[in-house]
Motif scaffolding. Structure first.
Motif, PDB file in Angstrom:
ATOM      1  N   PRO A 228       0.804  -1.223   0.000  1.00 50.87           N
ATOM      2  CA  PRO A 228       0.000   0.000   0.000  1.00 50.87           C
ATOM      3  C   PRO A 228       0.837   1.273   0.000  1.00 50.87           C
ATOM      4  CG  PRO A 228      -0.052  -1.054   2.154  1.00 50.87           C
ATOM      5  CD  PRO A 228       0.658  -1.995   1.237  1.00 50.87           C
ATOM      6  N   SER A 229       2.163   1.147   0.161  1.00 51.61           N
ATOM      7  CA  SER A 229       3.005   2.338   0.298  1.00 51.61           C
ATOM      8  C   SER A 229       3.705   2.765  -0.988  1.00 51.61           C
ATOM      9  CB  SER A 229       4.069   2.093   1.372  1.00 51.61           C
ATOM     10  OG  SER A 229       4.923   1.038   0.979  1.00 51.61           O
ATOM     11  N   GLY A 230       3.713   1.906  -2.021  1.00 45.90           N
ATOM     12  CA  GLY A 230       4.468   2.313  -3.198  1.00 45.90           C
ATOM     13  C   GLY A 230       4.513   1.287  -4.297  1.00 45.90           C
ATOM     14  N   LEU A 231       5.693   1.137  -4.916  1.00 40.27           N
ATOM     15  CA  LEU A 231       5.837   0.330  -6.121  1.00 40.27           C
ATOM     16  C   LEU A 231       6.351  -1.073  -5.842  1.00 40.27           C
ATOM     17  CD1 LEU A 231       7.354   3.075  -8.480  1.00 40.27           C
ATOM     18  CD2 LEU A 231       5.015   2.226  -8.429  1.00 40.27           C
ATOM     19  N   LEU A 232       6.151  -1.569  -4.634  1.00 39.51           N
ATOM     20  CA  LEU A 232       6.596  -2.920  -4.305  1.00 39.51           C
ATOM     21  C   LEU A 232       5.469  -3.915  -4.554  1.00 39.51           C
ATOM     22  CD1 LEU A 232       8.570  -2.395  -0.968  1.00 39.51           C
ATOM     23  CD2 LEU A 232       9.455  -2.449  -3.307  1.00 39.51           C
ATOM     24  N   LEU A 233       5.817  -5.035  -5.202  1.00 38.86           N
ATOM     25  CA  LEU A 233       4.866  -6.120  -5.467  1.00 38.86           C
ATOM     26  C   LEU A 233       5.435  -7.407  -4.888  1.00 38.86           C
ATOM     27  CD1 LEU A 233       2.335  -7.267  -6.955  1.00 38.86           C
ATOM     28  CD2 LEU A 233       3.833  -7.648  -8.926  1.00 38.86           C
ATOM     29  N   ALA A 234       4.657  -8.068  -4.052  1.00 46.00           N
ATOM     30  CA  ALA A 234       5.079  -9.340  -3.454  1.00 46.00           C
ATOM     31  C   ALA A 234       4.403 -10.494  -4.169  1.00 46.00           C
ATOM     32  CB  ALA A 234       4.745  -9.377  -1.973  1.00 46.00           C
ATOM     33  N   SER A 235       5.119 -11.608  -4.315  1.00 45.06           N
ATOM     34  CA  SER A 235       4.563 -12.811  -4.933  1.00 45.06           C
ATOM     35  C   SER A 235       5.004 -14.034  -4.143  1.00 45.06           C
ATOM     36  CB  SER A 235       5.008 -12.929  -6.397  1.00 45.06           C
ATOM     37  OG  SER A 235       6.426 -12.979  -6.502  1.00 45.06           O
ATOM     38  N   GLY A 236       4.134 -15.037  -4.091  1.00 47.13           N
ATOM     39  CA  GLY A 236       4.435 -16.274  -3.375  1.00 47.13           C
ATOM     40  C   GLY A 236       4.260 -17.472  -4.288  1.00 47.13           C
ATOM     41  N   SER A 237       5.158 -18.450  -4.186  1.00 48.32           N
ATOM     42  CA  SER A 237       5.219 -19.521  -5.186  1.00 48.32           C
ATOM     43  C   SER A 237       5.374 -20.898  -4.557  1.00 48.32           C
ATOM     44  CB  SER A 237       6.386 -19.239  -6.143  1.00 48.32           C
ATOM     45  OG  SER A 237       6.676 -20.352  -6.953  1.00 48.32           O
ATOM     46  N   GLY A 238       5.136 -21.909  -5.402  1.00 51.07           N
ATOM     47  CA  GLY A 238       5.381 -23.285  -5.024  1.00 51.07           C
ATOM     48  C   GLY A 238       6.848 -23.659  -5.034  1.00 51.07           C
ATOM     49  N   ASP A 239       7.729 -22.692  -5.349  1.00 53.70           N
ATOM     50  CA  ASP A 239       9.170 -22.976  -5.319  1.00 53.70           C
ATOM     51  C   ASP A 239       9.769 -22.694  -3.944  1.00 53.70           C
ATOM     52  OD1 ASP A 239       9.274 -20.225  -5.137  1.00 53.70           O
ATOM     53  OD2 ASP A 239      10.258 -19.902  -7.061  1.00 53.70           O
ATOM     54  N   SER A 240       8.918 -22.599  -2.924  1.00 52.08           N
ATOM     55  CA  SER A 240       9.349 -22.375  -1.544  1.00 52.08           C
ATOM     56  C   SER A 240       9.968 -20.997  -1.327  1.00 52.08           C
ATOM     57  CB  SER A 240      10.347 -23.461  -1.095  1.00 52.08           C
ATOM     58  OG  SER A 240       9.796 -24.736  -1.260  1.00 52.08           O
ATOM     59  N   SER A 241       9.485 -20.020  -2.083  1.00 48.89           N
ATOM     60  CA  SER A 241       9.991 -18.663  -1.890  1.00 48.89           C
ATOM     61  C   SER A 241       8.895 -17.645  -2.147  1.00 48.89           C
ATOM     62  CB  SER A 241      11.180 -18.376  -2.819  1.00 48.89           C
ATOM     63  OG  SER A 241      10.731 -18.075  -4.132  1.00 48.89           O
ATOM     64  N   ALA A 242       9.083 -16.473  -1.556  1.00 49.22           N
ATOM     65  CA  ALA A 242       8.330 -15.289  -1.933  1.00 49.22           C
ATOM     66  C   ALA A 242       9.336 -14.307  -2.517  1.00 49.22           C
ATOM     67  CB  ALA A 242       7.610 -14.692  -0.725  1.00 49.22           C
ATOM     68  N   ARG A 243       8.838 -13.361  -3.290  1.00 41.09           N
ATOM     69  CA  ARG A 243       9.713 -12.345  -3.874  1.00 41.09           C
ATOM     70  C   ARG A 243       9.071 -10.975  -3.721  1.00 41.09           C
ATOM     71  NH1 ARG A 243      13.586 -14.488  -8.209  1.00 41.09           N
ATOM     72  NH2 ARG A 243      13.748 -16.676  -7.640  1.00 41.09           N
ATOM     73  N   ILE A 244       9.918  -9.974  -3.503  1.00 40.17           N
ATOM     74  CA  ILE A 244       9.459  -8.589  -3.480  1.00 40.17           C
ATOM     75  C   ILE A 244      10.106  -7.877  -4.669  1.00 40.17           C
ATOM     76  CG2 ILE A 244       9.390  -6.427  -2.202  1.00 40.17           C
ATOM     77  CD1 ILE A 244       9.553  -8.027   0.381  1.00 40.17           C
ATOM     78  N   TRP A 245       9.267  -7.478  -5.618  1.00 41.77           N
ATOM     79  CA  TRP A 245       9.728  -6.829  -6.838  1.00 41.77           C
ATOM     80  C   TRP A 245       9.527  -5.317  -6.727  1.00 41.77           C
ATOM     81  CZ3 TRP A 245      10.996 -10.734 -10.498  1.00 41.77           C
ATOM     82  CH2 TRP A 245      10.446 -11.999 -10.257  1.00 41.77           C
ATOM     83  N   THR A 246      10.523  -4.556  -7.155  1.00 41.53           N
ATOM     84  CA  THR A 246      10.349  -3.112  -7.280  1.00 41.53           C
ATOM     85  C   THR A 246       9.973  -2.828  -8.718  1.00 41.53           C
ATOM     86  OG1 THR A 246      11.992  -2.681  -5.559  1.00 41.53           O
ATOM     87  CG2 THR A 246      11.427  -0.853  -7.028  1.00 41.53           C
ATOM     88  N   ILE A 247       8.766  -2.327  -8.913  1.00 44.91           N
ATOM     89  CA  ILE A 247       8.234  -2.130 -10.255  1.00 44.91           C
ATOM     90  C   ILE A 247       8.464  -0.684 -10.690  1.00 44.91           C
ATOM     91  CG2 ILE A 247       6.204  -2.334 -11.724  1.00 44.91           C
ATOM     92  CD1 ILE A 247       7.196  -4.973 -10.463  1.00 44.91           C
ATOM     93  N   ALA A 248       9.169  -0.512 -11.782  1.00 43.62           N
ATOM     94  CA  ALA A 248       9.438   0.822 -12.297  1.00 43.62           C
ATOM     95  C   ALA A 248       8.141   1.473 -12.759  1.00 43.62           C
ATOM     96  CB  ALA A 248      10.438   0.756 -13.453  1.00 43.62           C
ATOM     97  N   ASP A 249       8.044   2.780 -12.552  1.00 50.47           N
ATOM     98  CA  ASP A 249       6.870   3.509 -13.016  1.00 50.47           C
ATOM     99  C   ASP A 249       6.957   3.676 -14.525  1.00 50.47           C
ATOM    100  OD1 ASP A 249       4.501   4.760 -12.842  1.00 50.47           O
ATOM    101  OD2 ASP A 249       5.244   6.613 -11.941  1.00 50.47           O
ATOM    102  N   GLY A 250       5.813   3.606 -15.203  1.00 50.57           N
ATOM    103  CA  GLY A 250       5.804   3.761 -16.657  1.00 50.57           C
ATOM    104  C   GLY A 250       5.556   2.446 -17.347  1.00 50.57           C
TER     105      GLY A 250
END
Length: 566
Positions: A228-250
């Protein structure tokens, strides 16, 4: 002759359930079958493996049945195909093998019975000549019949053409009236809309320039959420990991994000990367976007900072976690598990505050009503409303006849929506025991529901509050909450719909399906305005807070971010 072990079959069934979106069933089956102890490398198993295996088995039996339809003498155990052929050869190759063998058999049979076939052809020729002579006699008796029939056909053609023109004209008038009534009233009188993309919608494919594909996960991506604070997107997977992506504007790029991906990997395992016990099943950001909570198949909840630091591991559940949610204040985290319990965690101390053990089956979903009270639902068909500090539910709702898959409080916390395997969604109020409305238009299980960010308690208070439901019947339905009636049915998907999300302004609805398509619908007009086709089923869709980007997570291991502009 090839064979398959029970462990291999269990793994194929587990993968099939996951890929088909039956996440609850997959986790329960995997837990009991001990999939986490399997030595099978999931990365080597292709998608739809079980389906392919069964399909080729059916083809094999069908081919053998076709073969045994001849009168050729053969041993009982004779076969043109070996089981290995079913795995290594394309179906068309198998068909060519069988076809060639059958043609040789038929050729031999024809040579042996050549005389019989020749006699048959002579008889057919004689019968044909008799029929032609009879037709000739009938024409002589009715010389004007042919001309009369032609005149009739000509007149029918004129009538059909006129009817078609009238239909087009009337269709245009009806459609204009149809859209006008919907725009003015928000409803369509006594009958709900039934939107069909074949007639009402003109989908616009999202340009590849507006798509960013995030690659890195090595298994299905089950869940995603914007900070809710910005351009961060979190994802969770069956590969036993989550990831936090910084998404560029545009705008995005056609293949993957340009340059080195700005991503933080949140590893839930130690050692082997294919431990199914560490699958990330759910995740949620706190209110200010500084902390991310993840729930895992190993029964642990984990708290991470925005830069990927593991702050705390919350360990009390005895089975996979299906759902977890922060309260608005951010001091409590609520989790629901297959172990039939819900637990409230005190984030400040890192310890569990209270365990709620009121269900007789796995807890499938949880949702906060306010900072101290919440609802839980279960496979037992019950919905419990609980409060921190209370030892019994303050309310129990009974009415569903099947597993309750999801629950959501409306923006004011006064109404609770639920959906179930019994094909219904229901709306409840704490003021009464029975449901306020029983929503019965779906014809298959309803997987999820969402309230629109409109009406009292939202940033769009002057707009009507709606409820969206997504079902295995491939439709999304929008409901008038006050009247408890269907407003419109959005019929654009071909397979089960597993996720829907309203845009922050409430004007658009995103939907993701196992048909590999994400549609963005105009809520006002009830039609598709944008669509994107990926290469795997979609488990979840979500909007960023600005409403100009939509993320979708796919079964083919990727996350897509779509730039949305109208």
């Amino acid at each position: 002759m090839i064979s398959i072990t029970s462990a291999e079959l269990n793994y194929l069934v587990f993968r099939y359930l996951h890929e088909s979106g039956f996440t609850h069933s997959a986790f329960a089956f995997g837990y009991e079958a001990g999939i986490n102890k399997s030595t099978i490398d999931g990365n080597l198993v292709p998608p739809s493996a079980l389906f392919t295996f069964v399909q080729k088995g059916i083809q094999y039996l069908e081919l053998e049945a076709n073969l045994s339809g001849t009168n050729a003498d053969m041993d009982d155990d004779f076969s043109f195909l070996q089981p290995l052929d079913l795995i290594t050869k394309d179906p068309y190759e198998l068909q060519r093998i069988i076809k060639a063998k059958k043609e040789n058999l038929q050729k031999d049979r024809l040579e042996e019975n050549g005389k019989h076939n020749e006699d048959t052809q002579v008889n057919e020729l004689e019968h044909t000549q008799e029929r032609e002579e009879k037709k000739g006699r009938e024409k002589e008796q009715e010389p004007g019949k042919e001309t009369i029939e032609k005149d009739r056909e000509h007149e029918k053609g004129k009538e059909k053409e006129k009817a078609h023109q009238d239909h087009i004209i009337n269709g245009e008038k009806c459609e204009d009236k149809f859209v006008m009534e919907y725009e003015e009233n928000g409803t369509l009188g006594p009958e709900p809309m039934d939107i069909s993309t074949n007639t009402m919608s003109l989908p616009c494919d999202i340009s590849s320039h507006d798509v960013t594909i995030l690659e890195g996960h090595t298994s299905e991506v089950f869940t995603c959420a914007w900070s809710p604070s910005g351009l961060l997107l979190a994802s969770g997977s069956g590969d036993s990991s989550a990831r936090i992506w910084t998404i560029a504007d545009g705008p995005g790029s056609s293949s993957s994000q340009n340059g080195p991906l700005n991503v933080v990997v949140l590893k839930h395992f130690r050692g082997r990367t294919n431990e199914k016990s560490k699958d990330v099943t759910t995740l949620d950001w706190n209110g200010d976007g500084t902390l991310l909570a993840t729930g895992s198949y190993d029964g642990q909840a984990r708290i991470w900072s925005g830069d990927g630091e593991l702050r705390n591991t919350l360990n009390k559940h005895k089975g996979p976690i299906f759902s977890l949610k922060w309260n608005k204040k951010g001091d409590y985290l609520l989790s629901g598990s297959v172990d039939k319990t819900a637990i409230v965690w005190d984030i400040k101390t890192g310890e569990w505050k209270q365990a709620f053990e009121f269900h007789s089956g796995p807890t499938l979903d949880v949702d906060w009503r306010n900072n101290v009270s919440f609802a839980t639902c279960s496979t037992d068909g019950l919905i419990n409303v609980c409060k921190v500090g209370e030892n019994r539910p303050i309310k129990t709702f009974l009415g569903h006849q099947g597993e309750v898959n999801a629950i959501k409080w409306d923006p004011t916390g006064s109404l609770l929506a639920s959906c179930s395997d019994d094909y219904t969604a229901k709306i409840w109020s704490l003021k009464q025991d029975k449901y306020l409305h029983d929503l019965k238009e779906h014809i298959k299980e309803i997987y999820t529901i969402r309230w629109s960010p409109t009406g009292p308690g939202t940033n769009n208070p002057n707009q009507q509050l709606l409820l969206a439901s997504a079902s295995f019947d491939s439709t999304i339905k929008l409901w008038d909450v006050e009247l408890g009636r269907l407003i419109c049915s959005l019929n654009g998907h071909r397979d089960p719909v597993y996720s829907v999300a309203f845009s922050p302004n409430g004007e658009y609805l995103a939907s993701g399906s196992m048909d590999k398509c994400m549609h963005i619908w105009s809520v006002k007009e009830g039609k598709i305005v944008k669509t994107y086709s990926g290469n795997g089923g979609i488990f979840e869709v979500c909007w960023n807070k600005e409403g100009d980007k939509v993320a979708a997570c796919f079964a083919n291991n990727v996350v897509c971010v779509l730039d949305f502009r109208m």
